[in-house]
Enzyme design. Structure first.
Site, PDB file in Angstrom:
ATOM      1  N   GLU A 177      37.539  43.198  37.580  1.00 11.40           N
ATOM      2  CA  GLU A 177      36.998  42.546  38.787  1.00 11.40           C
ATOM      3  C   GLU A 177      35.848  43.360  39.391  1.00 11.40           C
ATOM      4  O   GLU A 177      36.060  44.180  40.287  1.00 11.40           O
ATOM      5  CB  GLU A 177      38.088  42.343  39.847  1.00 11.40           C
ATOM      6  CG  GLU A 177      37.567  41.593  41.073  1.00 11.40           C
ATOM      7  CD  GLU A 177      38.581  41.464  42.203  1.00 11.40           C
ATOM      8  OE1 GLU A 177      38.276  40.752  43.185  1.00 11.40           O
ATOM      9  OE2 GLU A 177      39.656  42.079  42.122  1.00 11.40           O
ATOM     10  N   LYS A 214      37.470  38.592  36.747  1.00  4.16           N
ATOM     11  CA  LYS A 214      37.553  38.006  38.086  1.00  4.16           C
ATOM     12  C   LYS A 214      36.224  38.284  38.776  1.00  4.16           C
ATOM     13  O   LYS A 214      35.869  39.439  39.030  1.00  4.16           O
ATOM     14  CB  LYS A 214      38.717  38.605  38.880  1.00  4.16           C
ATOM     15  CG  LYS A 214      38.856  38.006  40.281  1.00  4.16           C
ATOM     16  CD  LYS A 214      40.182  38.377  40.935  1.00  4.16           C
ATOM     17  CE  LYS A 214      40.249  37.833  42.364  1.00  4.16           C
ATOM     18  NZ  LYS A 214      41.564  38.010  43.004  1.00  4.16           N
TER      19      LYS A 214
END
Length: 300
Positions: A177, A214
């Site tokens: 992420e 993400k």
């Protein structure tokens, strides 16, 4: 067998990921939005107890099942806690059909070169061993990109892939992420740099290795389609990044093949003061809205 079922669910099932992983720094704000002010508790233990009660209320609600919520990201204390008398990860999978993930990062370093890399994780291997024993499928770790700095973005992605390699060594699926701040002055420029660096990272993966990504919803719709179509990427999920649920869902629906992994946008409007019937109805509406926004497919 469970791992194969979880992999299949994460790779192709309609739905989204519930991010229930607020940690120490973000917990007071999350509780205040839920209607519990800081004056209502004293000390970290009491704060986390209240947070756990909120998460259990969400996880045990009728609409929180694998029909629409295909996975949930947990804070370490939540992983170690219980729901309906069972360890949370096994409750999620066996009772709700929801794949459990664990947030593993320990927060962010101060901004340098336009980015915030992750703080050291000295106990990572011990944490991963515990997660495996508890039936966790994968992990999540967050860095932040505030400016379109080529060297900064490269440093973030290099660190993410290096830690992901350690995580994969334990048989867990890493969610990488590298969040681009929605307030970044040149958000689009940062996204272009990020795409290039992620593709380099994917090129460096061992044969057969997969990761999840993400990412902040991009400025240009479908900008991350090359990553969504990449066979080395199990799934690309979107963070809400501070957008309201309505705005996050509208933007997400423009990005075919990207699914939600929302935190604040998921729990928006839920309060402790609601009756169970009111709470369950509001959560079901939130889940339904995010589910629909996550269903747009990449054209063949």
């Amino acid at each position: 067998m469970a791992n194969e079922q979880m992999t299949a669910q994460m790779g192709g099932k309609d739905g989204f990921i519930a991010a229930l992983d607020q940690s120490g720094g973000s917990t007071p704000k999350a509780l205040s939005l839920y209607g519990i002010l800081e004056s209502a508790y004293s000390g970290e233990a009491e704060m986390f107890k209240l947070m756990h009660e909120m998460r259990v209320r969400i996880m045990t609600a009728p609409a929180f099942t694998g029909d629409k919520v295909i996975a949930a990201i947990l804070f370490e204390r939540t992983m170690d806690g219980e729901a309906n008398g069972k360890p949370v990860p096994s409750y999620l999978w066996s009772d709700r059909g929801v794949v459990p993930f664990l947030k593993v990062d320990k927060g962010l370093e101060a901004e340098s070169d336009g980015v915030q890399v992750m703080k050291p994780m000295p106990d990572l291997d011990k944490l991963l061993e515990r997660a495996v024993k508890l039936g966790v499928f994968g992990t999540k770790m967050r860095s932040v990109i505030a400016h379109a700095s080529p060297t900064g973005v490269a440093a973030v992605v290099k660190q993410q892939f290096a830690v992901a390699d350690r995580i994969a060594g334990h048989g867990l699926m890493p969610i990488i992420e590298p969040e681009v701040s929605i307030k970044a002055p040149d958000k689009q420029g940062a996204e272009k740099l990020l795409l290039q660096e992620i593709q380099k990272g994917l090129d460096g993966l061992p044969a057969g290795r997969k990761v999840m990504l993400k990412l902040t919803i991009p400025t240009t719709p479908d900008f991350y389609t090359p990553l969504i179509k990449d066979s080395r990427v199990l799934r690309v999920v979107a963070l809400s990044g501070g957008y309201t649920r309505a705005e996050a869902c509208r933007k997400l629906a423009e990005n075919h093949g990207m699914i939600a992994s929302f935190s604040r946008a998921l729990t928006e409007g839920l309060t402790k003061q609601m009756s169970d019937a009111e709470f369950d109805k509001a959560l079901a509406e939130s889940i339904g809205e995010i589910y629909q926004a996550s269903r747009t497919k990449v054209p063949a």
